[in-house]
Design a protein around this motif. Structure first.
Motif, PDB file in Angstrom:
ATOM      1  N   VAL A  11      67.810 138.723  87.747  1.00  0.00           N
ATOM      2  CA  VAL A  11      67.408 138.011  86.534  1.00  0.00           C
ATOM      3  C   VAL A  11      68.127 138.628  85.340  1.00  0.00           C
ATOM      4  CG1 VAL A  11      65.500 137.415  84.988  1.00  0.00           C
ATOM      5  CG2 VAL A  11      65.136 137.428  87.463  1.00  0.00           C
ATOM      6  N   ASP A  18      62.634 133.457  76.573  1.00  0.00           N
ATOM      7  CA  ASP A  18      63.082 132.634  77.686  1.00  0.00           C
ATOM      8  C   ASP A  18      63.264 133.463  78.952  1.00  0.00           C
ATOM      9  OD1 ASP A  18      63.192 130.634  75.726  1.00  0.00           O
ATOM     10  OD2 ASP A  18      65.299 131.045  75.299  1.00  0.00           O
ATOM     11  N   SER A  19      63.974 134.591  78.829  1.00  0.00           N
ATOM     12  CA  SER A  19      64.213 135.410  80.016  1.00  0.00           C
ATOM     13  C   SER A  19      62.926 136.072  80.495  1.00  0.00           C
ATOM     14  CB  SER A  19      65.299 136.453  79.745  1.00  0.00           C
ATOM     15  OG  SER A  19      64.927 137.338  78.715  1.00  0.00           O
ATOM     16  N   VAL A  22      61.386 133.414  82.585  1.00  0.00           N
ATOM     17  CA  VAL A  22      62.157 133.298  83.825  1.00  0.00           C
ATOM     18  C   VAL A  22      61.828 134.454  84.770  1.00  0.00           C
ATOM     19  CG1 VAL A  22      64.498 133.450  84.785  1.00  0.00           C
ATOM     20  CG2 VAL A  22      64.048 131.939  82.856  1.00  0.00           C
ATOM     21  N   ARG A  25      58.472 133.874  86.285  1.00  0.00           N
ATOM     22  CA  ARG A  25      58.542 132.736  87.208  1.00  0.00           C
ATOM     23  C   ARG A  25      59.112 133.188  88.550  1.00  0.00           C
ATOM     24  NH1 ARG A  25      60.019 126.680  86.000  1.00  0.00           N
ATOM     25  NH2 ARG A  25      60.810 125.986  88.026  1.00  0.00           N
ATOM     26  N   ASP A 125      69.161 134.371  88.175  1.00  0.00           N
ATOM     27  CA  ASP A 125      68.316 133.579  87.288  1.00  0.00           C
ATOM     28  C   ASP A 125      68.749 133.789  85.843  1.00  0.00           C
ATOM     29  OD1 ASP A 125      66.918 133.294  89.713  1.00  0.00           O
ATOM     30  OD2 ASP A 125      65.035 132.999  88.632  1.00  0.00           O
ATOM     31  N   GLY A 127      68.307 132.227  81.677  1.00  0.00           N
ATOM     32  CA  GLY A 127      67.364 131.513  80.827  1.00  0.00           C
ATOM     33  C   GLY A 127      67.928 130.531  79.833  1.00  0.00           C
ATOM     34  N   HIS A 129      68.511 127.214  77.863  1.00  0.00           N
ATOM     35  CA  HIS A 129      67.576 126.097  77.725  1.00  0.00           C
ATOM     36  C   HIS A 129      68.136 125.015  76.815  1.00  0.00           C
ATOM     37  CE1 HIS A 129      65.891 126.620  73.618  1.00  0.00           C
ATOM     38  NE2 HIS A 129      66.180 127.891  73.795  1.00  0.00           N
ATOM     39  N   ALA A 163      68.963 128.100  86.750  1.00  0.00           N
ATOM     40  CA  ALA A 163      68.603 127.990  85.332  1.00  0.00           C
ATOM     41  C   ALA A 163      67.456 126.985  85.221  1.00  0.00           C
ATOM     42  CB  ALA A 163      69.798 127.549  84.500  1.00  0.00           C
ATOM     43  N   TYR A 165      65.210 126.249  83.159  1.00  0.00           N
ATOM     44  CA  TYR A 165      64.865 125.605  81.894  1.00  0.00           C
ATOM     45  C   TYR A 165      66.074 124.969  81.212  1.00  0.00           C
ATOM     46  CZ  TYR A 165      60.647 128.322  82.649  1.00  0.00           C
ATOM     47  OH  TYR A 165      59.502 128.852  83.197  1.00  0.00           O
ATOM     48  N   ILE A 173      59.141 125.662  77.513  1.00  0.00           N
ATOM     49  CA  ILE A 173      59.177 126.955  78.198  1.00  0.00           C
ATOM     50  C   ILE A 173      57.929 127.756  77.857  1.00  0.00           C
ATOM     51  CG2 ILE A 173      60.420 129.142  78.416  1.00  0.00           C
ATOM     52  CD1 ILE A 173      62.978 127.592  77.664  1.00  0.00           C
TER      53      ILE A 173
END
Length: 260
Positions: A11, A18-19, A22, A25, A125, A127, A129, A163, A165, A173
């Motif tokens: 990640v 955002d990250s 992520v 998630r 992963d 982030g 968006h 990605a 989002y 998000i």
């Protein structure tokens, strides 16, 4: 080469909203998560410090990669050149273009893909968006899709760029993160590295708008929130606020040269 025994992902973790979402998630997917952050000579280290604290609390392996050697290649940005004025106001192409760091995400993705191959992870992963698409070319679907194609053929082991989002807004998000019960006090978004978020830069304003859209209150402390006095002068205390990372920055050899 060390391979993870479980399905794994790398990640790209900046410490921002955002990250952060992520990261959580991916953890909820049951993946073996490896967080990767980068010091590329950005103006402050607040996000990196937040990222480190979160990963320690979660027990997630976290690596901060020092790529400050490339600073002179990407210093044509208000985010990497402390001598430039930081634009304020809502995101708009005419005033936020100064915050574009040349080719940043291609560099970061390339290094994250390398780490994924090295540990036997088949995913990275990222982030990016939808709200960033207009301003930042390296957050657009066309870029991510092209990089995903490259990641599939650049090594013997293909890696997928995930990605989740890419077509979502910041508010969407945040809605997902709030539904997961995430504490966004454990993130940093402001372009400035002061003790409190400024509330005036585009990043702060987008963050606050996302909370407003979700009828939620941002748990971060602000020097000024736009709904309080959006057009008033920045308080004098902003320049006087103690910066938790100041001692760290002072130890960096390029700090006095204005390249932090």
């Amino acid at each position: 080469m060390t391979h993870s025994p479980d399905p794994a992902t790398v990640v790209i973790y900046s410490g921002g909203m955002d990250s952060f979402t992520v990261l959580h998630r991916a953890l909820r997917e049951g993946l073996d998560v490896h967080a990767l952050s980068f010091d590329y000579g950005q103006r402050h280290r607040r996000e990196l410090e937040v990222a480190g604290r979160v990963c320690r609390e979660l027990g997630v392996p976290h690596q901060v990669v020092d790529i400050t050697a490339i600073h002179g290649l990407i210093d044509n940005s208000a985010l990497t050149d402390a001598s430039r004025a930081m634009p304020e106001g809502d995101y708009a192409e005419d005033n936020l273009a100064a915050t574009v760091v040349p080719n940043r995400n291609m560099v970061l993705l390339s290094l994250a893909i390398a780490k994924a191959v090295n540990i036997g992870a088949d995913r990275v992963d990222y982030g990016a968006h939808g709200g960033d698409h207009v301003l930042y070319p390296d957050c657009r679907p066309a870029f991510v899709e092209a990089m995903n194609d490259v990641a599939g053929i650049a090594n013997f082991e293909p890696v997928t760029i995930h990605a989740p989002y890419l077509r979502a807004s910041k508010a969407e998000i945040l809605a997902e993160g709030l539904a997961m019960g995430l504490d966004y006090a454990e993130t940093w978004t402001c372009y400035r590295g002061e003790a409190l978020a400024c509330g005036r830069c585009g990043s702060c304003r987008e963050r606050l708008a996302a909370f407003a859209a979700n009828d939620a209150v941002d748990p971060l402390g602000y020097l000024q929130r736009p709904d309080d006095a959006a057009d008033s002068p920045r308080p004098e205390t902003a320049a006087e606020s103690p910066r938790p990372d100041a001692a760290v920055e002072a130890q960096r050899p390029d700090h006095d040269a204005g390249e932090s």
